[in-house]
Design an enzyme around this catalytic site. Structure first.
Site, PDB file in Angstrom:
ATOM      1  N   LYS A 181       0.612  -1.867   1.255  1.00  0.00           N
ATOM      2  CA  LYS A 181       0.454  -2.323  -0.145  1.00  0.00           C
ATOM      3  C   LYS A 181      -0.553  -1.418  -0.832  1.00  0.00           C
ATOM      4  O   LYS A 181      -1.401  -0.796  -0.169  1.00  0.00           O
ATOM      5  CB  LYS A 181      -0.013  -3.775  -0.212  1.00  0.00           C
ATOM      6  CG  LYS A 181      -1.338  -4.103   0.490  1.00  0.00           C
ATOM      7  CD  LYS A 181      -2.597  -3.848  -0.312  1.00  0.00           C
ATOM      8  CE  LYS A 181      -3.861  -4.241   0.446  1.00  0.00           C
ATOM      9  NZ  LYS A 181      -5.091  -3.643  -0.065  1.00  0.00           N
TER      10      LYS A 181
ATOM     11  N   ASP B 250      -5.449 -10.842   2.741  1.00  0.00           N
ATOM     12  CA  ASP B 250      -4.276 -10.105   2.254  1.00  0.00           C
ATOM     13  C   ASP B 250      -2.985 -10.506   2.959  1.00  0.00           C
ATOM     14  O   ASP B 250      -1.902 -10.076   2.548  1.00  0.00           O
ATOM     15  CB  ASP B 250      -4.469  -8.592   2.490  1.00  0.00           C
ATOM     16  CG  ASP B 250      -5.493  -8.003   1.551  1.00  0.00           C
ATOM     17  OD1 ASP B 250      -5.866  -8.682   0.576  1.00  0.00           O
ATOM     18  OD2 ASP B 250      -5.927  -6.861   1.810  1.00  0.00           O
TER      19      ASP B 250
HETATM   20  O1  C5P Z   1     -10.237 -11.751   4.516  1.00  0.00           O
HETATM   21  P1  C5P Z   1     -10.552 -10.523   5.294  1.00  0.00           P
HETATM   22  O2  C5P Z   1     -10.820 -10.820   6.736  1.00  0.00           O
HETATM   23  O3  C5P Z   1      -9.565  -9.431   5.113  1.00  0.00           O
HETATM   24  O4  C5P Z   1     -11.929  -9.977   4.681  1.00  0.00           O
HETATM   25  C1  C5P Z   1     -12.723  -9.021   5.348  1.00  0.00           C
HETATM   26  C2  C5P Z   1     -14.127  -9.058   4.765  1.00  0.00           C
HETATM   27  O5  C5P Z   1     -14.091  -8.617   3.393  1.00  0.00           O
HETATM   28  C3  C5P Z   1     -14.726 -10.441   4.712  1.00  0.00           C
HETATM   29  O6  C5P Z   1     -15.404 -10.740   5.905  1.00  0.00           O
HETATM   30  C4  C5P Z   1     -15.697 -10.329   3.528  1.00  0.00           C
HETATM   31  O7  C5P Z   1     -16.886  -9.693   3.937  1.00  0.00           O
HETATM   32  C5  C5P Z   1     -14.978  -9.357   2.586  1.00  0.00           C
HETATM   33  N1  C5P Z   1     -14.214 -10.067   1.534  1.00  0.00           N
HETATM   34  C6  C5P Z   1     -14.890 -10.671   0.490  1.00  0.00           C
HETATM   35  N2  C5P Z   1     -14.177 -11.301  -0.506  1.00  0.00           N
HETATM   36  C7  C5P Z   1     -12.826 -11.310  -0.482  1.00  0.00           C
HETATM   37  C8  C5P Z   1     -12.114 -10.691   0.579  1.00  0.00           C
HETATM   38  C9  C5P Z   1     -12.848 -10.072   1.561  1.00  0.00           C
HETATM   39  O8  C5P Z   1     -16.113 -10.664   0.430  1.00  0.00           O
HETATM   40  N3  C5P Z   1     -12.162 -11.904  -1.469  1.00  0.00           N
END
Ligand code: C5P
Length: 323
Positions: free
Chosen positions: A22, A160
Site C-alpha cells: 500500500k 494497517d
Molecule cells: O499498529 P502498529 O503495530 O502497526 O504500530 C506500530 C507502532 O507505531 C505503535 O507501537 C506506535 O508506536 C506507532 N503508532 C502510533 N499511532 C498510530 C499507529 C502506530 O503511535 N496510529
C-alpha cells in the site's frame, strides 16, 4: 508437485494468497491518545507490488504432535530480508489469534512467505501478509470466525492490517484500523523508491514535534483526505503534489532529509506528485501515464542509484486467494 495439490502428511491443499503493498496518499495526525497511539486519518491505495503467502495444515509429524496446543511454523524467502520466522512475525500473530478465536486446538499450521515488498519501508508488507493469513485461515476453517470478527482480529494485529482485507482506495481513521473503502477506482502508476535503510514506525512517531490539534477542531476543509479525494475525483493530477501530505515527514529524524531529496528527484523526473509512504522509508511518485512513469524510471536509475526502484500500478483490491 503442483501447488495446491494434496501432499502426504498434509490435511487438504495449500492455500496461496497474493498480498499487495500500500501507499499512503495522505496521512494526517491529530493528537496522541491516552493508549499511546496517535489519532489519525489516512488515505491508502493498494498497488501491484505483491508478496505471496502459502498456508497449509500439517496432519502428522509436526512438533507438538499428539498434544492439544497449536504449533505454527513460518518460513520466509528470500533470506536477505531478515524477516523474523518466529512469534514476532505478524503472520504468526495472525494465526495464533485466529486459532484462539476459532477455538481450534492441536492444529499444526505451516506458513511460507515469498517476499518482494521490502520490510520497514512503509509499504505495509508485513501487515498485508498478516491479512492474507487471516483470509487463508478463514478458507481453511470455514464457519468458525465471521467477517466482522476477522476485521476486529486484523485491528488487534496492527493498525494497517484491516485495510488489506479491502484494498483499493480507502480512508482509514482512528489509529488506522477503521477502514472506509472508497468506491471509485483511480487508475494511476506509481514509482516506488526504497532507500537502503528501513525506519522503525515507533521511532518515527516518537520523534514527532509536539501535537496540539484535537481531531474535532479540524474542519472538513482542513482534512488532507478531503482535498486529496476532491483532486482524484476531478482527475486533477496537476494539483496532486499540493495535496499529497504526510505528517510523519515532520519527524525529527536525520533520515527525513534523505527522504526529502528522494521526493525532489521523483518530481524532477516528472512525477505529478510525490510523498513518503506511511512511516517511510519508501518515497513514491505518482504518474497518470505509463509512458511518463517508464521515462522517469530510466532517469531515476541514475539519479537515485542508492534506492531500489519499483514500477507499480494502483489495483482495486486487497489480499486475494489465488489457489
Ligand atoms: O499498529 P502498529 O503495530 O502497526 O504500530 C506500530 C507502532 O507505531 C505503535 O507501537 C506506535 O508506536 C506507532 N503508532 C502510533 N499511532 C498510530 C499507529 C502506530 O503511535 N496510529
Amino acid at each position: 508437485m503442483k501447488e495446491g495439490s494434496r501432499v502426504r502428511g498434509y490435511k487438504g491443499s495449500k492455500i496461496t494468497v497474493r498480498t499487495p503493498a500500500k501507499i499512503n496518499l495522505t496521512l494526517q495526525i491529530f493528537h496522541k491518545r491516552p493508549d499511546g497511539y496517535h489519532e489519525l486519518e489516512t488515505v491508502m491505495q493498494s498497488v501491484d507490488l505483491l508478496d505471496r503467502v502459502g498456508i497449509r495444515e500439517r496432519k502428522t509429524g509436526g512438533r507438538g504432535q499428539g498434544r492439544k496446543e497449536n504449533t505454527i511454523s513460518v518460513k520466509c524467502f528470500p533470506k536477505r530480508f531478515n524477516v523474523p520466522e518466529n512469534e514476532n512475525n505478524l503472520c504468526y500473530k495472525a494465526t495464533e489469534l485466529f486459532l484462539r478465536e476459532a477455538k481450534l486446538n492441536g492444529k499444526h499450521i505451516e506458513i511460507t512467505l515469498y517476499k518482494k515488498i521490502p520490510p520497514g519501508s512503509g509499504l505495509g508488507g508485513g501487515s498485508g501478509n498478516a491479512a492474507g493469513c487471516l483470509k487463508a485461515l478463514k478458507r481453511l476453517f470455514p464457519g468458525n470466525v465471521s467477517n466482522k470478527r476477522l476485521a476486529l482480529l486484523a485491528g488487534e494485529i496492527g493498525s494497517d492490517v484491516p485495510f488489506f482485507l479491502h484494498g483499493g482506495l480507502a480512508v482509514c481513521k482512528g489509529r488506522g484500523e477503521r477502514v472506509i473503502p472508497q468506491r471509485a477506482f483511480v487508475d494511476f502508476f506509481a514509482v516506488l523508491a526504497v532507500p537502503g535503510f528501513s525506519l522503525s514506525t515507533k521511532k518515527v512517531y516518537e520523534n514527532l514535534p509536539s501535537l496540539k490539534t484535537q481531531k474535532n477542531t479540524v474542519k472538513s476543509s482542513g482534512r488532507y483526505s478531503a482535498r486529496l479525494l476532491q483532486a482524484l475525483r476531478n482527475g486533477n493530477f496537476n494539483a496532486l503534489n499540493d495535496v499529497l501530505k504526510n505528517d510523519l515527514g515532520k519527524s525529527r529524524l536525520d533520515a527525513m532529509m534523505v527522504i526529502q531529496s528522494i521526493k525532489d528527484a521523483l518530481v524532477n523526473a516528472g512525477a505529478e506528485g510525490s510523498a513518503m509512504s506511511g512511516s517511510g522509508s519508501c518515497v513514491y511518485g505518482i504518474f497518470s501515464s505509463r509512458d511518463g512513469a517508464k521515462r522517469a524510471l530510466k532517469v531515476l536509475q541514475y539519479s537515485l542509484k542508492s534506492c531500489t526502484l519499483f514500477f507499480t500500478r494502483s489495483i482495486p483490491d486487497g489480499v486475494r486467494i489465488t489457489s
